[in-house]
Design an enzyme around this catalytic site. Structure first.
Site, short mmCIF file in Angstrom:
data_model
loop_
_atom_site.label_atom_id
_atom_site.label_comp_id
_atom_site.label_asym_id
_atom_site.label_seq_id
_atom_site.Cartn_x
_atom_site.Cartn_y
_atom_site.Cartn_z
N ASP A 197 21.64 11.17 34.74
CA ASP A 197 20.37 11.87 34.99
C ASP A 197 19.34 11.49 33.92
O ASP A 197 18.20 11.94 33.96
CB ASP A 197 20.56 13.39 35.10
CG ASP A 197 21.22 14.00 33.89
OD1 ASP A 197 21.51 13.28 32.93
OD2 ASP A 197 21.46 15.23 33.92
N SER A 198 19.75 10.60 32.97
CA SER A 198 18.78 10.00 32.05
C SER A 198 17.77 9.16 32.84
O SER A 198 16.74 8.74 32.30
CB SER A 198 19.49 9.13 31.01
OG SER A 198 20.44 8.28 31.63
N ASP A 223 25.85 11.58 37.82
CA ASP A 223 25.57 12.91 37.27
C ASP A 223 25.11 13.86 38.38
O ASP A 223 24.24 13.50 39.18
CB ASP A 223 24.42 12.81 36.26
CG ASP A 223 24.91 12.66 34.83
OD1 ASP A 223 26.02 13.13 34.51
OD2 ASP A 223 24.17 12.06 34.03
N LYS A 263 29.86 13.61 37.48
CA LYS A 263 29.92 14.14 36.11
C LYS A 263 29.10 15.42 36.03
O LYS A 263 28.01 15.50 36.62
CB LYS A 263 29.39 13.10 35.11
CG LYS A 263 29.32 13.61 33.68
CD LYS A 263 29.18 12.49 32.66
CE LYS A 263 27.78 11.99 32.41
NZ LYS A 263 26.82 13.00 31.91
N GLU A 284 27.90 18.69 33.18
CA GLU A 284 27.83 19.09 31.77
C GLU A 284 28.35 20.51 31.58
O GLU A 284 27.99 21.40 32.34
CB GLU A 284 26.37 19.03 31.29
CG GLU A 284 25.80 17.62 31.27
CD GLU A 284 24.36 17.57 30.74
OE1 GLU A 284 23.84 18.60 30.28
OE2 GLU A 284 23.77 16.48 30.81
N GLU A 327 29.15 13.80 23.47
CA GLU A 327 27.83 13.31 23.02
C GLU A 327 27.43 13.93 21.69
O GLU A 327 27.43 15.15 21.52
CB GLU A 327 26.77 13.63 24.10
CG GLU A 327 25.39 13.12 23.71
CD GLU A 327 24.42 13.00 24.87
OE1 GLU A 327 24.81 13.24 26.03
OE2 GLU A 327 23.24 12.69 24.61
O1 KIV Z 1 22.55 10.73 31.74
C1 KIV Z 1 23.10 9.98 30.92
O2 KIV Z 1 22.70 8.83 30.70
C2 KIV Z 1 24.27 10.49 30.22
C3 KIV Z 1 24.82 9.66 29.11
C4 KIV Z 1 23.95 9.73 27.94
C5 KIV Z 1 26.22 10.00 28.79
O3 KIV Z 1 24.76 11.53 30.53
#
Ligand code: KIV
Length: 272
Positions: free
Chosen positions: A52-53, A91, A121, A123, A190
């Protein structure tokens, strides 16, 4: 301990556990689009994270919170079309799993069904236990994410190193053990102290993947734009830049602009 590149033809969640057992480090990188994912996959990166980055590096938001489930599915679908070898993890974005476990499962199913991804994934630790359980019960592999969890940035207020104090470190270890017990296949750690990454990695049989967590994780992950030096204003200590693409791309584009202005482009060979 093996340092060779993995010979896996197709990386699965099981391959990652095998790699940990063999002492082979796991490489993971983000990708959000077809062209980048093709390059990353061909370079034999083991896991591609559609993170989600994307909210930051693709859309220019300050945090990961604004990206939607539909947008994540769009990115994931583009990545999946490019990939032949890597395991693709997506994510689940903020706001599409926190309300209740049924919403979490619905979001995970949409990602798997509409994009063809291999895993999701999420969090968090004990707060999301029921959601993780429900997704796993549906047969969907889950990767955990502990330590600095960017979707909770407004709760913590800063992106500084997490779990420096023993009580927070103990909670993180408990959360990691719980995620393993539920059946998660790996956990991202992280921005936590290297010694804590070591403690967690030694106590789990599933792999840990670190970002800003030091050398003792079973694998490492970076955001591809950071590794390539496209995000030149982002300078955390953990980041190793392998290129300065911001400058190189800028120079190439400036040359193109002058060639157009000077009528050097297109030349005789570049026309019909
Ligand atoms: O969204 C992302 O890129 C991440 C990584 C930094 C692990 O969750």
């Amino acid at each position: 301990m093996s340092t060779a590149k993995s010979e896996y033809k197709r990386v699965t969640v099981k391959s990652l556990v095998d790699m940990k057992q063999k002492g082979e480090k796991i490489s993971m990188l983000t990708s959000y689009d077809y062209s980048m994912a093709k390059i990353v996959d061909a370079a034999k990166v083991d896991v591609i994270l559609v993170g989600d980055s994307a909210s930051n590096v693709m859309a220019g938001h300050e945090t990961t919170l604004p990206i939607t489930l539909d947008q994540m599915i769009y990115h994931a679908t583009s990545v999946i079309r490019a990939v032949n070898r890597a395991l693709v993890v997506v994510d689940i974005p903020f706001g599409s799993y926190q309300s209740d476990p049924k919403e979490a499962l619905r979001s995970a199913i949409r990602i798997m069904k509409e994009s063809g991804a291999h895993a999701v994934k999420l969090e968090g630790g004990c707060e999301i236990k029921e959601s993780v359980k429900r997704i796993l019960n549906a047969g969907i592999p889950v990767m955990g994410h502990l330590g600095l969890t960017p979707q909770s940035i407004y709760k913590f207020g800063t992106y500084s190193v997490r779990a420096k104090e023993e009580d927070e470190a103990e909670k993180l270890i408990e959360d990691a053990k719980m995620l393993e017990k539920l059946g998660c296949f790996a956990i991202v750690l992280e921005k936590i102290p290297a010694e804590l990454t070591k403690r967690v990695s030694e106590q789990l049989s599933i792999p840990t993947i670190g970002i800003g967590g030091g050398p003792y994780a079973d694998g490492q992950v970076l955001v591809i734009h950071d590794l390539l030096g496209m995000t030149h204003e982002f300078n955390p200590r953990f980041l190793r830049r392998y290129m300065n693409l911001y400058e190189e791309m800028g120079n190439a584009i400036s040359r193109y602009v002058s060639d157009v202005k000077n009528q050097d482009f297109p030349n005789e060979d570049e026309q019909y």
